[in-house]
Design a protein around this motif. Structure first.
Motif, PDB file in Angstrom:
ATOM      1  N   THR A 100      -7.154  -5.333  -0.958  1.00  0.00           N
ATOM      2  CA  THR A 100      -5.897  -5.400  -0.216  1.00  0.00           C
ATOM      3  C   THR A 100      -4.747  -5.665  -1.181  1.00  0.00           C
ATOM      4  OG1 THR A 100      -6.158  -7.764   0.204  1.00  0.00           O
ATOM      5  CG2 THR A 100      -6.978  -6.275   1.878  1.00  0.00           C
TER       6      THR A 100
ATOM      7  N   ILE B   4       0.829  -1.208   0.000  1.00  0.00           N
ATOM      8  CA  ILE B   4       0.000   0.000   0.000  1.00  0.00           C
ATOM      9  C   ILE B   4       0.868   1.265   0.000  1.00  0.00           C
ATOM     10  CG2 ILE B   4      -0.292   0.221   2.497  1.00  0.00           C
ATOM     11  CD1 ILE B   4      -3.395   0.518   1.514  1.00  0.00           C
TER      12      ILE B   4
ATOM     13  N   TYR C 187      -8.359   0.842  -0.056  1.00  0.00           N
ATOM     14  CA  TYR C 187      -7.183  -0.021  -0.200  1.00  0.00           C
ATOM     15  C   TYR C 187      -6.643  -0.201   1.204  1.00  0.00           C
ATOM     16  CZ  TYR C 187      -7.843   1.285  -5.006  1.00  0.00           C
ATOM     17  OH  TYR C 187      -8.407   1.492  -6.236  1.00  0.00           O
TER      18      TYR C 187
ATOM     19  N   ASP D 220     -10.302  -8.792  -2.556  1.00  0.00           N
ATOM     20  CA  ASP D 220     -11.110  -7.815  -3.269  1.00  0.00           C
ATOM     21  C   ASP D 220     -12.568  -8.196  -3.042  1.00  0.00           C
ATOM     22  OD1 ASP D 220     -12.558  -6.223  -4.969  1.00  0.00           O
ATOM     23  OD2 ASP D 220     -11.264  -6.518  -6.711  1.00  0.00           O
TER      24      ASP D 220
END
Ligand code: FES
Ligand code: FES
Lengths: 156, 792
Positions: free
Chosen positions: B258, B45, B228, B530
């Motif tokens: 993620t 991320i 996210y 997801d």
């Protein structure tokens, strides 16, 4: 701002950096090389390790200006000219040395700095070389195995 | 006491392939995403950047316990680049935690140093930081409470005056009635000829994920949130976020995505304030907002394994069989409720079912304090509880005059016996694990005590574990969804609701699906993380993923395989049972040599593109394990399988410095079946090293609620130099319910490490350390105390 010129993974780059910028942010943000990771920003975890003039350094503490005129290697530059993985990359994959992978780029670079200088390390030397790289997932055993296996591989 | 009344379960039919037929399962296949990780290409991320993205920062409380008198944000708003400054005053209230005792942004008072008081979104990190530093908060201090003992004193100030429903609270005790009673405690006490009562204490420890907490929240024009995130529980987090969206008046939907996760270990089992703050800032600014914790924030503002104290009494009869176990535990919950307050539910598992003990009483109280609030960490309550149980086992064995290993032999768990709490372990390799460890360590011929001519003393110790290995029904559903599609080019996509946090679930599912389909594993891609494309799952916790997501994927793959086999049989004009698929080739038993071996792609394409068939192969499946929610008295079979293990440690204590060096470590785990022995070793090595840290070095040090060591200099996690030689022994008991016989193993490696080490220290130097971590100064202090006593 200061203009610096250095070599990254064999390519010369010139860019303006602020006096207090660290090498990690220049790599991550300006050069879009995301491999080196920030795990602490304080020189304590090794996730940001890159090689400067043959020496493994924590790039989060390394002043970007200091890189002027030097040769910088990051994990992105490891793949061999033939296009195949560096033996360290191969063995990290094959020996289960990668779990979450956050420590991996730094770990691999510390190992490379070691093997570039001492192609024939014993287990203790590997451990010492990686002592500044924290891994919370693997317990290190498979990482040490991978580095020793890569050293073997590179002797061939 | 003899064990005549063993309640044995009926044998269950086995439906797994014989091991010798397995092609992919059981193999050392590298983790699917390892390649991208060694190339530096895996996207975490931190590496993500969205157009127009802003950077969010949080102002944390500067007090442990105080009223908020005023918050002045005017100077912060003037900082160039600032796009929003939010406080409880200008945002809708969102309450989090399963008892909803926590507002995301604190309004009237703060209860810990990690309380969120305000937040900023700006066009750069620097601007956001500058703005945060200009927010002025006026507090009025309240007396702080930093231990459960203080919190329970008569007239102690209240940390929460009322609960989420507005009901007044009278004291700082959390109203969760953790009490388990099995058998008849008084009877067990009467039967005991030997009893030992001891107390143990464990510290707060941090997960220390190498990737710090982070998220990016983003709303589209339709008020739909995409977040996210690095959660271990995509489906449950989605539900939490959706609830928050409603509180914010946003009518859209939630998508949780993620990217690669930099470590989990339980830290991401709940949602945290920062995620909602990113949502609030994004909703306010109509731009994506990213929040990334610094390492310092990661230490003080994420939720650790909590501090706990145990008092335990066990008794045995003259043959050395346990007759009862009575335990009281007090947990420092911290200021708000998260899953940390439920760790006693997992402590019950070893309390009731580690070793055979018929009569049990376990009580636990969680207390609010002004310390950081606690969460789950690898093993949940199990490592804490096992430290108390397995140290006390050695103390009892000594008093009863029985060797510790022999004592465990007598009391080891056996397969097929219902435990006092109502668990039904169909497979149980506890005894095999014990014998394997004892033999490998050379326990019987060991030489304990001072090594001649040195100040060092050697010792060996063992400890055991039980953990859920077949799911854990703590929500009304403990299931997992899987969808599989096979394209006619032979590539397989598997969409699983589960999550990979580095442990290798992606690879385990790949192996299971490839095995069932008869495809090469390289052809199978696993998609997780997801919520728009992957179905529901209860999350990556309780060592449940291999078992539950694995079974779900296996059943789904079997459905798709049956579709293929029926079609291929028709294409090749043979009976269905004349078809087998292996490593991407379809083998048909037929005399026609042209049809004996066909590449699967060819048949897939013909199935799709010929007028006769025009079919593709795909299926979805939701698999719910047949486990049960615990009843009101906490009895019941909440997992379909149980994992067992025994750890043995040999170590050296330096009697001059107090330094403890582990010189040899043997760990045997009964995991049913190793789907991937290499990944399994990794779970064992990683868990054991975390456990050694828990035993010897790790401790969050607080001064009046303030964390004193929020960095890797002062919070000592083990490095490469601390690596000990670990022999990880795999005991396979082939569980009838597990996918290919497998049980879960993500957490167990950490569970019995600390008691094994404590027991070995006792074996070496005769001192009993009852408090973790067992640092050199504590070892020395105990050595001196012992010597002092001897002199006196
Ligand atoms: S980020 Fe540089 S050492 Fe941790
Ligand atoms: S693999 Fe996760 S930190 Fe090393």
């Amino acid at each position: 701002m200061k203009t610096i010129t250095f070599t990254v993974n064999g390519n010369p780059v010139t860019l303006d950096v602020s006096e207090d910028a660290n090498l990690l942010s220049v790599l991550n943000d300006d050069l879009e090389l995301a491999g080196a990771k920030e795990g602490c920003g304080a020189g304590e975890c090794g996730a940001c390790t890159v090689i400067v003039d043959g020496v493994a350094v924590t790039s989060c503490l390394y002043p970007a200006c200091e890189a002027d005129g030097r040769v910088v290697e990051t994990v992105e530059g490891l793949v061999l000219e033939s296009g195949s993985l560096h033996p360290l990359q191969r063995t990290f994959v094959d020996y289960g040395a990668v779990q979450c992978g956050f420590c991996t780029p730094g770990m691999v670079m510390s190992a490379k700095a070691l093997l570039d200088k001492y192609p024939n390390p014993n287990e203790q030397e590997v451990k010492v070389a990686l002592a500044g790289n924290i891994c919370r997932c693997t317990g290190y055993t498979q990482i040490v195995e991978a580095v020793l296996a890569a050293a073997e591989e590179m002797k061939k | 006491m003899t064990r005549k009344e063993e309640r044995l379960l009926p044998e269950v039919e086995r439906a797994v392939r014989a091991p010798e037929e397995l092609v992919v399962v059981g193999k050392r296949i590298p983790k699917s995403d390892a390649l991208y990780k060694v190339l530096g290409q895996a996207q975490y991320i931190y590496d993500m950047q969205l157009p127009g993205m802003l950077y969010g920062k949080i102002l944390w409380s500067e007090r442990a316990h105080a009223k908020i008198i005023s918050i002045d944000t005017s100077e912060a708003e003037k900082v160039p680049g600032v796009r929003a400054v939010i406080t409880a005053q200008n945002t809708p209230e969102i309450r989090i935690g399963f008892m909803k005792d926590q507002p995301v942004l604190k309004k009237d008072k703060v209860r810990s140093f990690r309380d969120e008081v305000a937040a900023v979104a700006a066009t750069s990190w620097e601007a956001a930081e500058e703005a945060i530093s200009r927010i002025k908060v006026v507090y009025e201090d309240l007396p702080g409470i930093f231990s459960p003992e203080e919190a329970m004193e008569e007239g102690a100030p209240l940390i929460h005056e009322m609960d989420a429903r507005g009901k007044e609270l009278k004291d700082n005790r959390i109203r969760l009635p953790w009490k388990l009673v099995c058998g008849d405690l008084e009877k067990g006490k009467a039967e005991a000829t030997c009893t030992v009562t001891t107390s143990y204490e464990v510290p707060a420890v941090n997960h220390c994920c190498m990737g710090t907490s982070a998220c990016i929240a983003s709303f589209d024009a339709g008020d739909n949130l995409t977040i996210y995130d690095i959660t271990q529980i995509p489906s449950l987090a989605k539900a939490d976020f959706l609830e928050a969206l409603k509180a914010m008046g946003a009518k859209g939907r939630v998508r949780v995505i993620t990217p690669t996760i930099g470590g989990g270990f339980g830290s991401k089992l709940d949602t945290y304030g920062y995620q909602y703050i990113a949502m609030l800032l994004s909703h306010r600014t109509k731009r994506p907002v990213k929040i990334v914790f610094t390492r310092e924030e990661e230490f003080f503002a994420t939720s650790p394994r909590q501090q706990a104290k145990f008092t335990i009494t066990q008794g045995c009869d003259k043959e050395g069989y346990l007759t009862f176990r009575e335990v009281n535990a007090t947990l420092d919950n911290g200021a708000y409720i998260s899953w940390g307050a439920t760790t006693p539910s997992v402590m019950m598992m070893p309390m009731s079912s580690l070793y055979r003990v018929p009569n049990i009483e376990f009580k636990s109280t969680c207390i609010y304090t002004n310390n950081t609030w606690a969460q789950a960490m690898r093993g949940y309550g199990n490592p804490q509880a096992t430290f108390a149980i397995d140290c006390n086992m050695d103390e009892l064995a000594e008093k009863a005059g029985i060797d510790p290993v022999e004592f465990r032999r007598r009391n080891a768990n056996i397969p097929g016996e219902e435990t006092p709490q109502g668990f039904l372990p169909r497979t149980c390799g506890h005894r095999e694990c014990l014998e394997a460890v004892v033999e490998k360590m050379g326990y019987e011929g060991r030489q304990s005590g001072i090594v001649e001519g040195t100040p060092k003393a050697r010792g060996m110790g063992v400890a055991s574990l039980i953990h859920v290995g077949g799911g854990a029904k703590i929500y009304r559903s403990d299931g997992c969804a899987t969808s599989i599609k096979i394209d006619d080019d032979g590539w397989v996509d598997v969409f699983s609701g589960s999550q990979d946090i580095g442990q290798g679930l992606d690879t385990v599912l790949r192996q299971i699906v490839a095995e069932v389909l008869g495809f090469k594993p390289e052809k199978v891609k696993i998609h997780v993380g997801d919520t728009d494309t992957c179905g529901w799952d209860a999350g990556c916790h309780a060592s449940r993923s291999t078992f539950v997501a694995g079974n779900s994927a296996k059943v789904c793959a079997e459905i798709v395989r049956a579709q293929m086999v029926a079609n291929f049989a028709a294409q090749l004009e043979v009976a269905e049972d004349a078809i087998s698929i292996t490593e991407g080739e379809v083998l048909a038993q037929t005399d026609d040599p042209d049809k004996q071996v066909t590449k699967v792609e060819r048949l897939l394409r013909r199935a799709h593109m010929t007028g006769r068939g025009n079919t593709m192969f795909m299926a979805s499946n939701f698999w719910e394990p047949n486990n049960k929610l615990l009843a009101g008295d906490f009895h019941g079979n909440f997992s379909m399988a149980y994992t067992y293990g025994v750890h043995g440690v040999e170590l050296e204590v330096d009697t001059e410095t107090g330094q403890v060096d582990v010189i040899n470590y043997v760990a045997a785990h009964d995991i049913g079946k190793a789907i991937n022995p290499m990944l399994l070793d990794g779970q064992a090595y990683g868990g054991i090293m975390q456990g050694i840290g828990y035993a010897l070095t790790e401790e969050m040090l607080f001064d009046k609620g303030k964390l004193l060591n929020p960095n890797f200099r002062d919070y000592k996690i083990l490095t490469c130099l601390d690596v000990v030689p670990i022999e990880a022994i795999i005991v396979e008991t082939d569980d009838p319910e597990g996918p290919f016989g497998a049980k879960g193993v993500g957490e167990p490696g950490l569970v019995p490490v600390a008691p094994a080490i404590a027991n070995a220290i006792y074996d070496a130097v005769g001192i009993r350390l009852r408090r973790l971590p067992m640092t050199p100064d504590r070892v020395l202090e105990a050595l001196w105390a012992k010597a002092g006593k001897a002199i006196a």
